[in-house]
Design a protein around this motif. Structure first.
Motif, PDB file in Angstrom:
ATOM      1  N   PRO A   1     -10.881   6.262  -5.500  1.00 56.57           N
ATOM      2  CA  PRO A   1     -10.710   6.903  -6.810  1.00 56.57           C
ATOM      3  C   PRO A   1     -11.552   8.159  -6.986  1.00 56.57           C
ATOM      4  N   PHE A   2     -12.722   8.202  -6.359  1.00 58.84           N
ATOM      5  CA  PHE A   2     -13.614   9.339  -6.536  1.00 58.84           C
ATOM      6  C   PHE A   2     -13.171  10.559  -5.724  1.00 58.84           C
ATOM      7  N   THR A   3     -12.312  10.350  -4.702  1.00 65.61           N
ATOM      8  CA  THR A   3     -11.842  11.487  -3.903  1.00 65.61           C
ATOM      9  C   THR A   3     -10.928  12.402  -4.702  1.00 65.61           C
ATOM     10  N   TYR A   4     -10.400  11.889  -5.805  1.00 65.82           N
ATOM     11  CA  TYR A   4      -9.517  12.697  -6.644  1.00 65.82           C
ATOM     12  C   TYR A   4     -10.246  13.936  -7.172  1.00 65.82           C
ATOM     13  N   PHE A   5     -11.554  13.841  -7.311  1.00 67.19           N
ATOM     14  CA  PHE A   5     -12.331  14.934  -7.873  1.00 67.19           C
ATOM     15  C   PHE A   5     -12.918  15.842  -6.792  1.00 67.19           C
ATOM     16  N   MET A   6     -12.603  15.583  -5.534  1.00 65.51           N
ATOM     17  CA  MET A   6     -13.190  16.356  -4.433  1.00 65.51           C
ATOM     18  C   MET A   6     -12.315  17.523  -3.984  1.00 65.51           C
TER      19      MET A   6
ATOM     20  N   ALA B   1     -11.801  15.692   0.618  1.00 69.29           N
ATOM     21  CA  ALA B   1     -11.470  14.271   0.479  1.00 69.29           C
ATOM     22  C   ALA B   1     -11.029  13.679   1.807  1.00 69.29           C
ATOM     23  N   VAL B   2     -10.134  14.372   2.523  1.00 67.97           N
ATOM     24  CA  VAL B   2      -9.660  13.862   3.821  1.00 67.97           C
ATOM     25  C   VAL B   2     -10.803  13.794   4.827  1.00 67.97           C
ATOM     26  N   ALA B   3     -11.615  14.844   4.886  1.00 72.58           N
ATOM     27  CA  ALA B   3     -12.751  14.842   5.803  1.00 72.58           C
ATOM     28  C   ALA B   3     -13.713  13.701   5.480  1.00 72.58           C
ATOM     29  N   PHE B   4     -13.975  13.491   4.204  1.00 72.15           N
ATOM     30  CA  PHE B   4     -14.878  12.429   3.764  1.00 72.15           C
ATOM     31  C   PHE B   4     -14.351  11.052   4.166  1.00 72.15           C
ATOM     32  N   LEU B   5     -13.063  10.787   3.925  1.00 73.62           N
ATOM     33  CA  LEU B   5     -12.485   9.489   4.247  1.00 73.62           C
ATOM     34  C   LEU B   5     -12.511   9.214   5.750  1.00 73.62           C
ATOM     35  N   LEU B   6     -12.220  10.234   6.550  1.00 75.06           N
ATOM     36  CA  LEU B   6     -12.201  10.015   8.000  1.00 75.06           C
ATOM     37  C   LEU B   6     -13.605   9.829   8.553  1.00 75.06           C
TER      38      LEU B   6
ATOM     39  N   LEU C   1      -5.421   5.905   3.242  1.00 75.74           N
ATOM     40  CA  LEU C   1      -5.541   7.341   3.479  1.00 75.74           C
ATOM     41  C   LEU C   1      -4.304   8.064   2.973  1.00 75.74           C
ATOM     42  N   LEU C   2      -3.130   7.495   3.241  1.00 79.29           N
ATOM     43  CA  LEU C   2      -1.889   8.084   2.759  1.00 79.29           C
ATOM     44  C   LEU C   2      -1.851   8.071   1.233  1.00 79.29           C
ATOM     45  N   SER C   3      -2.403   7.031   0.639  1.00 79.23           N
ATOM     46  CA  SER C   3      -2.482   6.973  -0.820  1.00 79.23           C
ATOM     47  C   SER C   3      -3.359   8.096  -1.359  1.00 79.23           C
ATOM     48  N   ALA C   4      -4.463   8.396  -0.647  1.00 81.12           N
ATOM     49  CA  ALA C   4      -5.330   9.496  -1.068  1.00 81.12           C
ATOM     50  C   ALA C   4      -4.590  10.825  -1.018  1.00 81.12           C
ATOM     51  N   LEU C   5      -3.760  11.018   0.006  1.00 81.83           N
ATOM     52  CA  LEU C   5      -2.982  12.248   0.114  1.00 81.83           C
ATOM     53  C   LEU C   5      -1.954  12.335  -1.018  1.00 81.83           C
ATOM     54  N   THR C   6      -1.324  11.208  -1.326  1.00 83.09           N
ATOM     55  CA  THR C   6      -0.354  11.174  -2.419  1.00 83.09           C
ATOM     56  C   THR C   6      -1.033  11.503  -3.740  1.00 83.09           C
ATOM     57  N   MET C   7      -2.240  10.995  -3.912  1.00 84.86           N
ATOM     58  CA  MET C   7      -3.002  11.247  -5.131  1.00 84.86           C
ATOM     59  C   MET C   7      -3.321  12.734  -5.274  1.00 84.86           C
ATOM     60  N   GLN C   8      -3.421  13.444  -4.132  1.00 83.91           N
ATOM     61  CA  GLN C   8      -3.698  14.875  -4.158  1.00 83.91           C
ATOM     62  C   GLN C   8      -2.420  15.704  -4.263  1.00 83.91           C
TER      63      GLN C   8
ATOM     64  N   LEU D   1       2.289   0.015   1.185  1.00 84.37           N
ATOM     65  CA  LEU D   1       3.008   1.167   1.732  1.00 84.37           C
ATOM     66  C   LEU D   1       4.337   1.373   1.012  1.00 84.37           C
ATOM     67  N   ALA D   2       5.040   0.283   0.735  1.00 83.29           N
ATOM     68  CA  ALA D   2       6.318   0.390   0.017  1.00 83.29           C
ATOM     69  C   ALA D   2       6.113   0.976  -1.372  1.00 83.29           C
ATOM     70  N   ALA D   3       5.028   0.596  -2.036  1.00 81.65           N
ATOM     71  CA  ALA D   3       4.741   1.153  -3.366  1.00 81.65           C
ATOM     72  C   ALA D   3       4.466   2.650  -3.285  1.00 81.65           C
ATOM     73  N   ILE D   4       3.791   3.089  -2.214  1.00 83.18           N
ATOM     74  CA  ILE D   4       3.508   4.518  -2.032  1.00 83.18           C
ATOM     75  C   ILE D   4       4.788   5.299  -1.762  1.00 83.18           C
ATOM     76  N   LEU D   5       5.656   4.754  -0.904  1.00 84.78           N
ATOM     77  CA  LEU D   5       6.847   5.470  -0.469  1.00 84.78           C
ATOM     78  C   LEU D   5       8.052   5.258  -1.380  1.00 84.78           C
ATOM     79  N   ALA D   6       7.930   4.375  -2.364  1.00 84.61           N
ATOM     80  CA  ALA D   6       9.101   3.969  -3.152  1.00 84.61           C
ATOM     81  C   ALA D   6       9.847   5.151  -3.752  1.00 84.61           C
ATOM     82  N   SER D   7       9.120   6.070  -4.369  1.00 82.73           N
ATOM     83  CA  SER D   7       9.767   7.195  -5.036  1.00 82.73           C
ATOM     84  C   SER D   7      10.516   8.077  -4.044  1.00 82.73           C
ATOM     85  N   GLU D   8       9.855   8.462  -2.941  1.00 89.82           N
ATOM     86  CA  GLU D   8      10.512   9.300  -1.932  1.00 89.82           C
ATOM     87  C   GLU D   8      11.598   8.534  -1.193  1.00 89.82           C
ATOM     88  N   PHE D   9      11.405   7.256  -0.985  1.00 91.72           N
ATOM     89  CA  PHE D   9      12.399   6.404  -0.333  1.00 91.72           C
ATOM     90  C   PHE D   9      13.707   6.427  -1.130  1.00 91.72           C
TER      91      PHE D   9
END
Length: 505
Positions: A51-56, A61-66, A333-340, A439-447
């Motif tokens: 949740p805190f990566t949203y403000f980075m 954010a990606v560098a921090f998570l990895l 990680l994919l969720s973090a990207l979606t959040m961005q 994963l299904a919840a993340i991809l549901a809209s694009e799916f």
């Protein structure tokens, strides 16, 4: 070659920012500490900070998570060596050799080899990662709605084949995730649906509380119901670094673990555990002292730890290159990207080239920080590894709830996260894949969007929709992976049920 050098130099440019280095230092040390806490893995670590990566911003954010993942892979080996408890399933063979060395008073040797293998596996695998993920960006120009839909199908089939105890239960879990995604606005017409007349559901359920609840909070609930009874160890914590002769002996198994871990980690449906097990077996075959494996072999530790850390980079190849996460942490990680605001899929690296630079920076910077802090941290983790787990779990849960509330400042999101955590706990308990649901919840809209837009292009003819060469190939690959996944799960279940058989072969 030009793209390869460009990606590496882009990662170095990102590292020129002092703010990124501060985040990398925090992330790497957090990863090591969380990895050293028995039973508290990378999924929980990601859930704490997501949740805190949203403000980075996207790149930090990606560098921090990895960097967290880099530290966590090394941290997992610490409880395996010090108290004989694997920090993750992949470290089960590190227990066999590392804990044996610890009980003989050679703790420094075991920790030192694990430290060097983690550095070597992580550093070399970065080169493999960049070399393999860059060509995937070229696929973006031929991927239209049918191909993207087929790719999302492949991603869900892969994660179903990877996680859970039953393929049918995996499909049920994925269906549950898709149902969560249909609540709110229609992705094509933007009209509200299934909101039951409530304002909070008009725009749908935010994916972050759902994913963190299913993956991280459910894991905390599961850990709260477990109690580890650690036996007293007879070894002493002797922090003597390995000699050059011992390190030289471990170079071949490190290389085997690095190559095997990278490529197996990149295969949808595989992961760190098969990579570690296969590397361990290969190292035993080439070893001049195979009889030591399982009884205190430094070569076994080297192969196992190098494979785990290399698989960490390997998993990013399908995750960033194709939008196909192959583990629970990759889903987060994919969720973090979606959040961005980034859309998963092949267009990810084309539309957001800075994402690849951030990934390289996170892996490279995390490895550099681990180089200077890893040995000191490993010697300091004896007390951390025996911290009262009740305090850790309660503190983690409080931080997760605070982070969820900070996103939109809505108590409703906190309740969604807790409810999803309870649901995820029972899903895990009864063999349903929470990773597939997340994963299904993340991809549901694009799916749904790619399916409906693609059908509109072909007058709702599903045969024409799926008969495009690339789409048909991907669907066929999904069926093959599904079949192989059934066989693989059976084989891995037998393998993990009796790891002693590997040691005796």
């Amino acid at each position: 070659m030009e793209q390869f050098l460009s990606s590496l130099s882009g990662g170095v440019v990102v590292l020129a920012d002092p703010y990124v280095w501060v985040l990398l230092l925090i992330g790497t040390m957090l990863g090591v500490i969380v990895g050293a806490l028995p039973g508290i893995g990378a999924t929980v670590a990601y859930g704490l900070v997501l949740p805190f990566t949203y403000f980075m911003g996207p790149v930090p954010a990606v560098a921090f998570l990895l960097s967290i993942a880099v530290g966590n892979q090394f941290g997992n080996s610490i409880p395996a060596i010090l108290i004989g408890l694997p920090g993750s399933p992949a470290t089960i063979l590190t227990v066999a050799d590392g804990f044996a060395l610890h009980k003989r008073g050679e703790t420094g040797l075991a920790l030192g080899i694990a430290y060097l293998a983690a550095l070597g596996g992580q550093a070399v695998s970065i080169l493999f990662f960049v070399a393999l993920v860059v060509p995937l960006a070229g696929l973006t120009y031929v991927f239209l709605a049918p191909e993207l839909f087929s790719l999302y199908v492949l991603g869900m089939v892969s994660i179903i084949s990877l996680t859970g105890k039953s393929i049918p239960k995996g499909f049920v879990a994925a269906t549950f995730g898709l149902l969560i995604g249909v609540v709110g606005l229609d992705p094509v017409t933007l009209s509200p649906r299934f909101d039951f007349g409530t304002r909070v559901l008009r725009n749908g359920l935010d994916v972050e509380p759902v994913v963190i609840g299913l993956l991280a909070v459910s894991e905390l609930f599961r850990q709260a119901r477990q109690s580890f009874q650690w036996s007293e160890v007879s070894g002493n914590l002797v922090a003597k670094f390995p000699s050059w002769a011992q390190v030289k002996r471990c170079i071949p198994p490190m290389f085997i673990g690095t190559v095997t871990g990278t490529f197996i980690g990149a295969v949808p449906g595989a992961g760190t555990t098969p990579a570690a097990l296969i590397s361990y077996q290969q190292a035993k075959v080439i070893s001049r002292k195979p009889e030591e494996f399982g009884k205190g072999s430094i070569e076994g530790i080297a192969a196992n730890e190098a494979a785990q850390n290399a698989a960490n980079s390997g998993e990013l190849i399908p995750t960033l290159g194709l939008g196909l996460p192959v583990s629970g942490t990759a889903v987060l990680l994919l969720s973090a990207l979606t959040m961005q605001g980034m859309v998963p899929g092949p267009s990810l690296t084309r539309n957001s080239p800075e994402l690849l630079d951030a990934a390289v920076a996170g892996l490279l910077g995390g490895t550099i920080i681990l180089l200077f802090t890893g040995w000191w941290l490993s010697r300091s983790m004896m007390r951390v590894a025996t911290v009262n787990r009740s305090v850790v779990i309660i503190l983690c849960l409080a931080i997760v709830m605070l982070g969820i509330f900070a996103l939109e400042r809505q108590i409703f999101d906190v309740w969604v996260c807790l409810v999803c955590g309870v649901i995820g706990y029972f899903m895990t308990r009864y063999g349903y894949s929470v990773a597939a649901a997340a994963l299904a919840a993340i991809l549901a809209s694009e799916f749904e969007r790619t399916l409906r837009q693609g059908l509109n292009l072909f007058d709702n003819d599903i045969v024409l929709f799926l008969s495009r060469p690339i789409a048909a190939t991907i669907i066929f690959a999904s069926l093959v992976i599904l079949g192989l996944g059934i066989l693989r799960l059976r084989r891995e279940r037998r393998l993990l049920a009796s790891p002693a058989r590997i040691l005796e072969e």
